[in-house]
Design a protein around this motif. Sequence first.
Motif, mmCIF file in Angstrom:
data_model
loop_
_atom_site.group_PDB
_atom_site.id
_atom_site.type_symbol
_atom_site.label_atom_id
_atom_site.label_comp_id
_atom_site.label_asym_id
_atom_site.label_seq_id
_atom_site.Cartn_x
_atom_site.Cartn_y
_atom_site.Cartn_z
ATOM 1 N N GLN A 456 0.612 -1.166 0.321
ATOM 2 C CA GLN A 456 0.316 -0.131 -0.421
ATOM 3 C C GLN A 456 0.936 1.060 -0.278
ATOM 4 O O GLN A 456 0.985 2.022 -0.878
ATOM 5 N N LEU A 457 2.034 0.755 0.332
ATOM 6 C CA LEU A 457 2.875 2.367 1.188
ATOM 7 C C LEU A 457 3.494 3.330 -0.563
ATOM 8 O O LEU A 457 3.502 3.572 -0.523
ATOM 9 N N LEU A 458 4.233 1.749 -1.107
ATOM 10 C CA LEU A 458 4.234 2.020 -2.766
ATOM 11 C C LEU A 458 4.160 2.398 -3.563
ATOM 12 O O LEU A 458 4.296 3.325 -4.305
ATOM 13 N N ILE A 459 2.450 1.669 -3.491
ATOM 14 C CA ILE A 459 1.416 2.495 -4.212
ATOM 15 C C ILE A 459 0.864 4.058 -4.363
ATOM 16 O O ILE A 459 0.357 4.520 -5.385
ATOM 17 N N LEU A 460 1.292 4.171 -2.614
ATOM 18 C CA LEU A 460 0.679 5.864 -2.449
ATOM 19 C C LEU A 460 1.991 6.511 -2.780
ATOM 20 O O LEU A 460 2.027 7.972 -3.432
ATOM 21 N N VAL A 461 3.556 5.947 -2.822
ATOM 22 C CA VAL A 461 5.185 6.483 -3.086
ATOM 23 C C VAL A 461 4.554 6.554 -4.488
ATOM 24 O O VAL A 461 5.173 8.104 -5.086
ATOM 25 N N ALA A 462 3.951 6.035 -5.476
ATOM 26 C CA ALA A 462 3.858 6.276 -6.713
ATOM 27 C C ALA A 462 3.058 7.330 -6.949
ATOM 28 O O ALA A 462 3.129 7.480 -8.267
ATOM 29 N N SER A 463 1.539 7.367 -7.553
ATOM 30 C CA SER A 463 0.989 8.835 -6.681
ATOM 31 C C SER A 463 1.703 10.142 -6.931
ATOM 32 O O SER A 463 1.289 10.916 -7.307
ATOM 33 N N ARG A 464 1.515 10.016 -5.691
ATOM 34 C CA ARG A 464 2.777 10.956 -5.235
ATOM 35 C C ARG A 464 3.707 11.116 -6.350
ATOM 36 O O ARG A 464 3.634 12.681 -6.164
ATOM 37 N N LEU A 465 4.839 10.768 -6.683
ATOM 38 C CA LEU A 465 5.465 10.742 -7.947
ATOM 39 C C LEU A 465 5.177 11.199 -8.777
ATOM 40 O O LEU A 465 5.287 12.174 -9.437
ATOM 41 N N ARG A 466 3.781 11.112 -9.574
ATOM 42 C CA ARG A 466 3.067 11.129 -10.684
ATOM 43 C C ARG A 466 2.985 12.211 -10.174
ATOM 44 O O ARG A 466 2.772 13.285 -11.808
ATOM 45 N N SER A 467 1.922 12.685 -8.991
ATOM 46 C CA SER A 467 1.549 13.727 -8.437
ATOM 47 C C SER A 467 2.496 15.135 -8.817
ATOM 48 O O SER A 467 2.474 16.390 -8.715
ATOM 49 N N THR A 468 3.641 14.972 -8.671
ATOM 50 C CA THR A 468 4.562 15.640 -7.834
ATOM 51 C C THR A 468 5.420 16.710 -9.626
ATOM 52 O O THR A 468 5.357 17.446 -9.353
ATOM 53 N N VAL A 469 5.602 15.663 -10.331
ATOM 54 C CA VAL A 469 6.482 15.405 -11.994
ATOM 55 C C VAL A 469 5.520 15.923 -13.242
ATOM 56 O O VAL A 469 4.535 16.512 -12.444
ATOM 57 N N ARG A 470 6.219 16.741 -13.539
ATOM 58 C CA ARG A 470 5.779 17.719 -15.017
ATOM 59 C C ARG A 470 5.075 16.736 -15.725
ATOM 60 O O ARG A 470 5.370 15.168 -15.774
ATOM 61 N N GLY A 471 3.765 17.092 -16.931
ATOM 62 C CA GLY A 471 3.362 16.241 -17.363
ATOM 63 C C GLY A 471 3.590 15.092 -18.142
ATOM 64 O O GLY A 471 3.671 14.420 -18.528
ATOM 65 N N ALA A 472 5.037 15.813 -18.601
ATOM 66 C CA ALA A 472 5.678 15.111 -19.767
ATOM 67 C C ALA A 472 6.778 13.606 -18.905
ATOM 68 O O ALA A 472 7.374 12.898 -19.947
ATOM 69 N N ASP A 473 7.399 13.998 -18.036
ATOM 70 C CA ASP A 473 7.902 13.759 -17.450
ATOM 71 C C ASP A 473 6.967 11.750 -17.073
ATOM 72 O O ASP A 473 6.342 12.083 -17.075
ATOM 73 N N ILE A 474 8.289 11.110 -16.995
ATOM 74 C CA ILE A 474 8.317 10.040 -16.798
ATOM 75 C C ILE A 474 8.641 9.413 -15.228
ATOM 76 O O ILE A 474 9.374 9.361 -15.148
ATOM 77 N N VAL A 475 7.623 8.524 -14.309
ATOM 78 C CA VAL A 475 8.114 8.125 -13.878
ATOM 79 C C VAL A 475 8.081 5.848 -13.623
ATOM 80 O O VAL A 475 6.685 5.517 -14.047
ATOM 81 N N ALA A 476 8.920 5.684 -13.116
ATOM 82 C CA ALA A 476 9.005 4.117 -13.756
ATOM 83 C C ALA A 476 9.681 3.204 -11.850
ATOM 84 O O ALA A 476 10.287 4.302 -10.755
ATOM 85 N N ARG A 477 9.100 2.094 -12.008
ATOM 86 C CA ARG A 477 9.621 1.219 -10.826
ATOM 87 C C ARG A 477 10.545 0.107 -11.084
ATOM 88 O O ARG A 477 10.219 -0.562 -12.242
ATOM 89 N N PHE A 478 11.612 0.064 -10.847
ATOM 90 C CA PHE A 478 12.839 -1.246 -10.509
ATOM 91 C C PHE A 478 12.586 -2.029 -9.865
ATOM 92 O O PHE A 478 13.337 -3.668 -10.629
ATOM 93 N N GLY A 479 12.143 -2.228 -8.871
ATOM 94 C CA GLY A 479 11.445 -2.827 -8.513
ATOM 95 C C GLY A 479 12.095 -2.696 -6.774
ATOM 96 O O GLY A 479 12.793 -2.034 -6.162
ATOM 97 N N GLY A 480 11.780 -3.462 -5.906
ATOM 98 C CA GLY A 480 11.721 -3.733 -4.816
ATOM 99 C C GLY A 480 11.070 -1.457 -4.006
ATOM 100 O O GLY A 480 9.921 -1.542 -4.637
ATOM 101 N N ASP A 481 12.431 -0.989 -3.563
ATOM 102 C CA ASP A 481 11.574 0.541 -3.261
ATOM 103 C C ASP A 481 12.234 1.498 -3.610
ATOM 104 O O ASP A 481 12.611 2.411 -3.171
ATOM 105 N N GLU A 482 12.967 1.259 -4.785
ATOM 106 C CA GLU A 482 13.784 2.124 -6.287
ATOM 107 C C GLU A 482 12.509 2.305 -7.309
ATOM 108 O O GLU A 482 11.657 1.608 -7.418
ATOM 109 N N PHE A 483 13.312 3.634 -7.027
ATOM 110 C CA PHE A 483 11.812 4.752 -8.323
ATOM 111 C C PHE A 483 12.395 5.026 -9.214
ATOM 112 O O PHE A 483 13.562 5.771 -8.945
ATOM 113 N N VAL A 484 12.382 5.202 -10.613
ATOM 114 C CA VAL A 484 13.122 6.541 -11.795
ATOM 115 C C VAL A 484 12.039 7.597 -11.788
ATOM 116 O O VAL A 484 11.448 6.704 -12.179
ATOM 117 N N VAL A 485 12.933 9.037 -11.933
ATOM 118 C CA VAL A 485 12.495 9.612 -12.965
ATOM 119 C C VAL A 485 13.009 10.249 -14.165
ATOM 120 O O VAL A 485 14.172 10.723 -13.579
#
Length: 564
Positions: A456-485
């Motif tokens: 649940q926490l990872l899903i919320l983190v993903a949502s918060r990252l999408r809302s933080t970056v600009r519309g054209a930016d890309i958010v990805a998850r590489f596995g575990g608790d590691e994210f890429v923008v």
Amino acid sequence: MAATSIAGWSASAQQQLLLMDSAGRVDPWPSITTLVDLKGQFTLETVVKRSSEFTVPKSAYATLGFKEGVEWLRLPFAVAADSDGDWILDIDYALLNRVDVFFLRDGELYKALHLGNDQAASARGIASRSLAEKIYLVPGAQYVMYMRVDTIGAKILPISFYKLSTFHRMAINEQMLQGFLTSLAVSLILFSLLQWVSLRESMYIKYALLVFSSMLFSVHFFGIGELYLWTDNDWLQKHLAGITSLMAACATALFIDDVLGVDYTRRLRLVLRGVAAVLALSALAHALDFINIRQVGVLMGTLGLLPALIGVPGAITRIHRGDVIGTYFFIAWIGYFVASAIMVGVVKGYIGVNFWTMHSFQIGATLDMLVFLRIAVLRSAVVHVAARRANIERENLISLAHTDSLTGLLNRRGLNEILDKNLKNMSGDKLLVIFIMDLDRFKPVNDRYGHDVGDQLLILVASRLRSTVRGADIVARFGGDEFVVMATGLQDEQQAKELGTKLVAAIAAPFALETHVCQVGATVGYAIAPTDGMDGASLLKLADAAMYAGKQDGLDCVQRAVTS
């Protein structure tokens, strides 16, 4: 004209027909008798002397069938005294080769007519789709008409005596009907060709061949082609009926194979294609005069209905599956069978001639054309639905291969593809920045509350990252608790650092889960293209190294990649 004496003439040998102007049309067939001349050697004098040998036809009304030899008809009649004498003799069947008509009055030859499509159009008295001639018959006089019929095809003889106004009304009505049905066929051909051009489905070419062959057969059969299209073309007059009927049956076999083929064994499909090949080769053989129209009739009687018969089991199979294509095909087959059976009956002399029997094939063919069009459209719809479903499934598979199943973000493969494309398309002085972040203090949350809460926490983190970056930016998850923008179009390094700081701040705020409130942090490392390189893998490696350097220097920070 000069009178020619004919010995043996008798106007009272048979019940006479009376031509009255008030009737408009007089049907002579109830008073007609016939005589067969197998070798075609009888002269008018011969048949007059043998008048007693004429007998009532054993065939059905107005048709003598596919008889060998020449057929003579005899008709005694009288003209009403109050008639104006102007009549039209009409034989409403255009495919007779030669018909010689002799009118005898008081033992002398009064008038001779030569009809049939062997006659040049310029020699015909009336420009008509049927065999028609205007003749003056003396009011109150008695006649005997002898008609010599010599044709290679069926001896269909719908003979009538018309008054001019009635004949014109009949001719106009028939031509309007033929014009309507021909226009409908042309429209269906154009539609099917357009469908083939746009969809590239061979079924529509086969359908167009079917409609075209059926249309040409009808245009030829009812004399429209001879009147307007190929006047005095002897080859077409002798061959077109056979060629078009064979090609219509051939196209039917090919169409059935295309539409219902999936319901058949390979052997049965080969039978269908074999029948189509035999019919097509027979049409070519007839065109080259290797087989005559009688042999074409035998072929159509044996092979013509075979494609539809083969199609019945496939149609029944589809009906049992609840497939409406099977129902439509069964309707088309019944119409085709009934219409063809009636037409064969008329040609062979078993079924009498009237409007419905003469038009049976054309009506049945029109029904088939419309029903087959519906089948083709339904088949196309099925094919397109299957294609769309396959595309959706393929897209879903591609999406699954490129998407993180938990958060819905891109996974490593998806990000790598997008990153490579963006690096190839970079232009000007715009920067591309790769941010890699690892959550701080995530493991204690996962260990304390369990994996469900961690997810649940990872899903919320993903949502918060999408809302933080600009519309054209890309958010990805590489596995575990590691994210890429991946951020594109940045102006300078300062702007990149500011975005990294926003990401850290976004993760630092507490997360309200269903049963718990959790607080974690994030350490961010980033690399910039083209400054730090133009290779995606190298940029990710640099950003990852910067992130681990940040972990060592202290959590919840942003660290720029260091290049040697």
